[in-house]
Write a protein that holds these residues in place. Structure first.
Motif, PDB file in Angstrom:
ATOM      1  N   ARG A 125       0.842  -1.192   0.000  1.00  0.00           N
ATOM      2  CA  ARG A 125       0.000   0.000   0.000  1.00  0.00           C
ATOM      3  C   ARG A 125       0.877   1.242   0.000  1.00  0.00           C
ATOM      4  O   ARG A 125       1.983   1.229   0.514  1.00  0.00           O
ATOM      5  N   GLY A 126       0.317   2.305  -0.568  1.00  0.00           N
ATOM      6  CA  GLY A 126       1.013   3.578  -0.489  1.00  0.00           C
ATOM      7  C   GLY A 126       1.338   4.180  -1.836  1.00  0.00           C
ATOM      8  O   GLY A 126       1.238   3.535  -2.885  1.00  0.00           O
ATOM      9  N   MET A 127       1.744   5.427  -1.784  1.00  0.00           N
ATOM     10  CA  MET A 127       2.040   6.209  -2.976  1.00  0.00           C
ATOM     11  C   MET A 127       3.534   6.505  -3.027  1.00  0.00           C
ATOM     12  O   MET A 127       4.188   6.689  -2.002  1.00  0.00           O
ATOM     13  N   GLU A 128       4.075   6.531  -4.249  1.00  0.00           N
ATOM     14  CA  GLU A 128       5.482   6.876  -4.440  1.00  0.00           C
ATOM     15  C   GLU A 128       5.620   7.708  -5.707  1.00  0.00           C
ATOM     16  O   GLU A 128       4.828   7.576  -6.640  1.00  0.00           O
ATOM     17  N   THR A 129       6.625   8.572  -5.717  1.00  0.00           N
ATOM     18  CA  THR A 129       6.861   9.447  -6.859  1.00  0.00           C
ATOM     19  C   THR A 129       8.300   9.284  -7.335  1.00  0.00           C
ATOM     20  O   THR A 129       9.221   9.234  -6.518  1.00  0.00           O
ATOM     21  N   TYR A 130       8.465   9.194  -8.647  1.00  0.00           N
ATOM     22  CA  TYR A 130       9.770   8.915  -9.235  1.00  0.00           C
ATOM     23  C   TYR A 130      10.302  10.106 -10.032  1.00  0.00           C
ATOM     24  O   TYR A 130       9.559  10.843 -10.676  1.00  0.00           O
ATOM     25  N   THR A 131      11.620  10.257  -9.983  1.00  0.00           N
ATOM     26  CA  THR A 131      12.328  11.143 -10.895  1.00  0.00           C
ATOM     27  C   THR A 131      13.244  10.261 -11.737  1.00  0.00           C
ATOM     28  O   THR A 131      13.468   9.089 -11.415  1.00  0.00           O
ATOM     29  N   LEU A 132      13.761  10.820 -12.809  1.00  0.00           N
ATOM     30  CA  LEU A 132      14.617  10.044 -13.705  1.00  0.00           C
ATOM     31  C   LEU A 132      15.945   9.727 -13.043  1.00  0.00           C
ATOM     32  O   LEU A 132      16.542  10.556 -12.378  1.00  0.00           O
ATOM     33  N   GLY A 133      16.418   8.514 -13.233  1.00  0.00           N
ATOM     34  CA  GLY A 133      17.724   8.139 -12.701  1.00  0.00           C
ATOM     35  C   GLY A 133      17.904   6.645 -12.752  1.00  0.00           C
ATOM     36  O   GLY A 133      17.012   5.899 -13.153  1.00  0.00           O
TER      37      GLY A 133
END
Length: 404
Positions: free
Chosen positions: A99-107
């Motif tokens: 469960r839960g939210m995550e946010t990605y940046t490029l790498g």
């Protein structure tokens, strides 16, 4: 909400609802990822349109249609977007719960789970008939293909990380989501864009209670509002042409895991430099061509939008060293002294090459020579002024050599 603007130029926001049409994305028990992504994207966009009249909102899709990854990036690049936000929904194999939210940046992925997420989201390119040519041989299923992201030195990284932090902090509070943090991974849709960007994984469609929330009208509204609040935070920090008097509700502070390696470049928040080049990936391996003695590199051609071809009957090989969202001057430091570099425009980007020869070996040797300066450089080919598949060009080069 009142907005005062100090400049006539509108801030351009591109909102990307992931998947769509024949590409359903992850499939849950009661809905599909493509529908969740679009619902939240539209909810977020409506809040921006209603409260920020000085912002130009562009959607990569507003209906249930398929849009290739490269087209999504092209939309942002062509419109010279100031920000790109891609919205997705996470999933795990049957039997696993999260469960839960995550946010990605490029790498580069720093954990196996990050790589799994990137593989799943990038696999959409397999639907595109020309993906091998368009993505320079990138295979979304191969871990080795992601090595290219080690070379990514994105000048937008600091701003992208701040944006991702705002998204996590605001949305997790607004929607009552578990905070899984800000992470890095090799997403093609982020690699192809030339502005600060992030990719949001709203929650897990494979977890029943999360799917119920993501599918509900109240869940969509809360998620859209959280992302909107994060967008306001980002503009207040980085867009100095406006002042948005947004009053935030009382919220708990949410710790955000570090996402950039220890050697992360420190970028002052208030210094917004002119756009830097979008790094260009190195193909997994260069096709091997039997060396030919005494190479002669052709004289550089004058900088112009379309690349000149030396001999109409044969392919011309060039070494692409970088790409930029704006045209560079001949003495630009990013060209590292290569003032003779040739420029051509493609997909809203200005792409720079050095060397021009009908002999593949000469340009391949040039690539090795310049590897220290441009580790991300790769070979491209043109014929009669048109870009062509480099593998076909190499085969033609071999055939021509055998006929001599």
């Amino acid at each position: 909400m009142a907005v005062t603007t100090a400049a006539s130029k509108k801030f351009t926001l591109v909102i990307d609802a992931g998947h769509g049409g024949t590409d359903a994305g992850a499939v849950g028990a009661i809905t599909k990822e493509k529908h969740i992504n679009l619902n939240v994207a539209l909810a977020f966009g409506r809040l921006v349109e209603r409260n920020c009249p000085d912002v130009r909102v562009i959607y990569t899709r507003k209906t249930d249609v398929f849009v290739p990854l490269h087209t999504r990036a092209d939309i942002a690049n062509r419109n010279k977007a100031d920000l790109f936000i891609s919205i997705h929904t996470n999933a795990l194999p049957k039997g696993r719960i999260s469960r839960g939210m995550e946010t990605y940046t490029l790498g580069m992925h720093r954990a196996a789970d990050n790589l799994d997420v990137a593989k799943r989201e990038n696999s959409v390119i397999l639907i595109e008939t020309d993906y091998k040519e368009r993505y320079q041989g990138f295979d979304p299923r191969s871990a080795e293909s992601y090595i290219m992201f080690e070379f990514m030195q994105d000048r937008n990284m600091a701003q992208s990380v701040d944006l991702a932090k705002y998204v996590q902090r605001r949305t997790c509070v607004s929607a009552g989501r578990q905070n899984k943090g800000v992470k890095q991974a090799g997403f093609l849709v982020l690699r192809e864009t030339s502005m600060p960007s992030c990719l949001i994984e709203l929650g897990f469609i494979s977890t029943p209670d999360e799917e119920q929330f993501l599918h509900s009208a109240s869940g969509v509204e809360q998620l859209g509002r959280g992302i909107y609040q994060a967008f306001v935070d980002y503009r207040n920090q980085y867009d100095k042409n406006i002042s948005v008097p947004f009053k935030a509700e009382t919220r708990q502070e949410v710790s955000i895991p570090a996402v950039v390696p220890q050697e992360e470049p420190k970028v002052a928040p208030k210094q917004v430099a002119k756009p830097e080049p979008v790094p260009v990936p190195v193909p997994k391996e260069e096709p091997k061509v039997e060396p030919v003695p005494e190479p002669q590199v052709a004289d550089p051609v004058e900088q112009q939008p379309q690349v000149a071809v030396q001999t109409p009957a044969a392919p011309v090989f060039k070494l692409q060293i970088l790409a930029s969202s704006s045209r560079l001057k001949a003495n630009d430091a990013r060209l590292k002294g290569h003032s003779d570099a040739t420029c051509y425009e493609e997909g809203g980007l200005f792409k720079y090459t050095v060397g021009a020869s009908e002999n593949y070996n000469e340009v391949n040797q040039l690539r090795k020579t310049l590897q220290g300066e441009f580790p991300q450089a790769f070979i491209i080919a043109f014929k009669n002024g048109q870009k062509m598949n480099v593998n076909e060009a190499i085969r033609e080069f071999k055939n021509n050599k055998q006929k001599r």
